[in-house]
Design a protein around this motif. Structure first.
Motif, PDB file in Angstrom:
ATOM      1  N   TRP A  50       0.832  -1.209   0.000  1.00 25.64           N
ATOM      2  CA  TRP A  50       0.000   0.000   0.000  1.00 25.64           C
ATOM      3  C   TRP A  50       0.867   1.259   0.000  1.00 25.64           C
ATOM      4  CZ3 TRP A  50      -0.393   3.677   4.009  1.00 25.64           C
ATOM      5  CH2 TRP A  50      -1.366   4.669   3.784  1.00 25.64           C
ATOM      6  N   ILE A  51       1.965   1.249   0.773  1.00 30.52           N
ATOM      7  CA  ILE A  51       2.826   2.427   0.852  1.00 30.52           C
ATOM      8  C   ILE A  51       3.383   2.777  -0.524  1.00 30.52           C
ATOM      9  CG2 ILE A  51       5.035   3.295   1.749  1.00 30.52           C
ATOM     10  CD1 ILE A  51       4.462   1.729   4.312  1.00 30.52           C
ATOM     11  N   ARG A  52       3.860   1.771  -1.253  1.00 27.93           N
ATOM     12  CA  ARG A  52       4.452   2.003  -2.569  1.00 27.93           C
ATOM     13  C   ARG A  52       3.432   2.611  -3.538  1.00 27.93           C
ATOM     14  NH1 ARG A  52       9.642   1.837  -4.076  1.00 27.93           N
ATOM     15  NH2 ARG A  52       9.129   0.746  -6.004  1.00 27.93           N
ATOM     16  N   LYS A  53       2.176   2.249  -3.368  1.00 28.94           N
ATOM     17  CA  LYS A  53       1.153   2.703  -4.297  1.00 28.94           C
ATOM     18  C   LYS A  53       0.541   4.037  -3.896  1.00 28.94           C
ATOM     19  CE  LYS A  53      -3.292   1.269  -6.289  1.00 28.94           C
ATOM     20  NZ  LYS A  53      -4.341   0.226  -6.308  1.00 28.94           N
ATOM     21  N   ALA A  54       0.354   4.268  -2.603  1.00 30.66           N
ATOM     22  CA  ALA A  54      -0.494   5.375  -2.157  1.00 30.66           C
ATOM     23  C   ALA A  54       0.254   6.556  -1.547  1.00 30.66           C
ATOM     24  CB  ALA A  54      -1.522   4.850  -1.150  1.00 30.66           C
ATOM     25  N   VAL A  55       1.505   6.393  -1.149  1.00 37.12           N
ATOM     26  CA  VAL A  55       2.209   7.482  -0.458  1.00 37.12           C
ATOM     27  C   VAL A  55       3.157   8.193  -1.432  1.00 37.12           C
ATOM     28  CG1 VAL A  55       3.730   8.098   1.458  1.00 37.12           C
ATOM     29  CG2 VAL A  55       2.058   6.242   1.723  1.00 37.12           C
TER      30      VAL A  55
END
Length: 324
Positions: free
Chosen positions: A94-99
Motif C-alpha cells: 500500500w505504501i508504494r502505491k499510495a504514499v
C-alpha cells in the motif's frame, strides 16, 4: 525488516539467528529514518508534536500486540512469534502505491546532486551532527539498558523470584504492559510539553524527569506494587523518544535529512547495545537493581545535551546552507 524477521523462524543455530536479526535491524533502522523524515515534511509544523505522540503510541500498541501474539501462541515454540513479524510486509504494498514523495523533497531534489554521508560532517552541518550523535548515544544507552534489564529485575524481585518459570514470565509481561500503558500517556504529555515550550526544552525536561523516576525506582528495593507504579512512571517518561521523530530530521538540510536522522539515531542504537552489555557486566552478578540505578545517571548528561540541540530552521534547507 518483515522478511528477515519471518526468516528468523527457520534459524537452526544462534549465528543464523544473529544474521537474520542483524538484517532485520537494517530494515527497521532505515524505515525509521525515512518515515520520520516523510512525516516531518508532510504535516504542518503546529501538528507535529501530536503526530510524534501518535507515531510513538503506534510503537507501544505494536509491543502490546506482540505480547498478545505471545499469549495466543502459548504452548508453541518461541520461534513461532517470528512468523507474526511477516505481516508488516503487506503494508509496503500500500505504501508504494499510495504514499507520494513530498513537495519539499521534490523541490530540493530538482537539478541537485544528492549528497553522500560525508555531507553530515561538512563545516555547515558538522556541529548539528555531533550534537545529535551525543544525545542519541547517551539517552538511548540509558533507555535500552532499562528496557533490556527491567525484565530480569522483575524476575529477581523477592515477590517473584520463588515462582515458577511460567509465573516469572507472566510477571515480566505484566511489567512490560505497565511500561507501555505509561508510555501511551507520556507520549501525549511530551507532545503537550513540546507544543508549549519547543522541542529542545521539552526533550531536556523529559530526560531529566526520566533520570529522577528511574533512579528513585532502583535506589532501593520496593514492594512489587510500588515497583509496578515506578514502571508506569518510567513508561510515561519514554514519550521523549517520540519527540526525536519530529525534532531530528528537520535539523538537517533537506537532501540529507533522512541520512542525518538515520545515521545519528542508529549510531546511538549501536552505542546503546554496547552500553547495555557494559552495565550488565559492571554491576554484581544478578544485581539488576544496581545495574539500572547506574544506568539512570546517563539521563543527566543526556538532558544537558538536549539543551544543546539547535532550533529547527524555518523552510526548506539546501545543502551548503547553514542548518542552524
Amino acid at each position: 525488516y518483515a522478511c528477515f524477521t519471518g526468516l528468523s523462524f527457520f534459524a537452526q543455530t544462534w549465528w543464523q539467528l544473529m544474521i537474520f536479526r542483524f538484517l532485520a535491524a537494517l530494515g527497521i533502522g532505515g524505515e525509521w529514518a525515512v518515515g520520520a523524515s516523510l512525516l516531518s515534511e508532510t504535516w504542518p509544523k503546529k501538528w507535529r508534536p501530536w503526530i510524534a505522540a501518535t507515531l510513538q503510541s503506534a510503537v507501544n500498541c505494536g509491543v502490546m500486540l506482540a505480547c498478545l501474539a505471545g499469549y495466543l501462541l502459548q504452548g508453541q515454540e518461541p520461534k513461532w512469534i517470528f512468523l507474526v513479524g511477516i505481516l508488516p510486509a503487506l503494508i509496503t504494498l500500500w505504501i508504494r502505491k499510495a504514499v507520494p514523495e513530498t513537495e519539499e523533497w521534490t523541490e530540493a531534489r530538482s537539478g541537485a546532486e544528492v549528497p553522500g554521508i560525508s555531507a553530515l560532517f561538512s563545516p555547515e552541518v558538522r556541529g548539528i551532527t555531533l550534537r545529535v550523535l551525543l544525545i542519541c548515544s547517551v539517552s538511548l544507552t540509558a533507555h535500552w539498558a532499562f528496557m533490556f534489564w527491567q525484565a530480569s529485575a522483575i524476575r529477581s524481585h523477592e515477590a517473584v523470584a520463588g515462582l515458577t518459570a511460567a509465573a516469572k514470565n507472566e510477571a515480566a509481561v505484566v511489567a512490560l504492559l505497565w511500561i507501555m500503558v505509561g508510555s501511551l500517556i507520556g507520549n501525549f504529555l511530551s507532545g503537550a510539553l513540546a507544543k508549549a515550550m519547543g522541542y529542545r526544552q521539552a526533550i531536556a525536561i523529559n530526560l531529566a524527569i526520566y533520570f529522577m523516576v528511574m533512579a528513585a525506582a532502583f535506589v532501593k528495593p520496593w514492594s512489587y506494587d510500588t515497583t509496578m507504579a515506578f514502571y508506569f512512571g518510567i513508561g510515561a517518561c519514554q514519550g521523549v523518544f517520540g519527540l526525536f521523530t519530529m525534532c531530528l530530521p528537520p535539523l538537517f538540510p533537506t537532501l540529507i535529512r533522512t541520512t542525518g536522522a538515520g545515521f545519528c539515531y542508529n549510531f546511538g542504537r549501536i552505542v546503546a547495545a554496547a552500553g547495555t552489555v557494559f552495565f550488565g557486566l559492571f554491576a554484581p552478578v544478578g544485581d539488576y537493581r544496581t545495574t539500572l540505578l547506574f544506568a539512570s545517571f546517563l539521563f543527566l548528561p543526556a538532558a544537558i545535551f538536549g539543551l544543546m540541540l539547535p532550533e529547527e530552521k524555518t523552510g526548506p534547507v539546501m545543502v551548503g546552507e547553514l542548518a542552524d
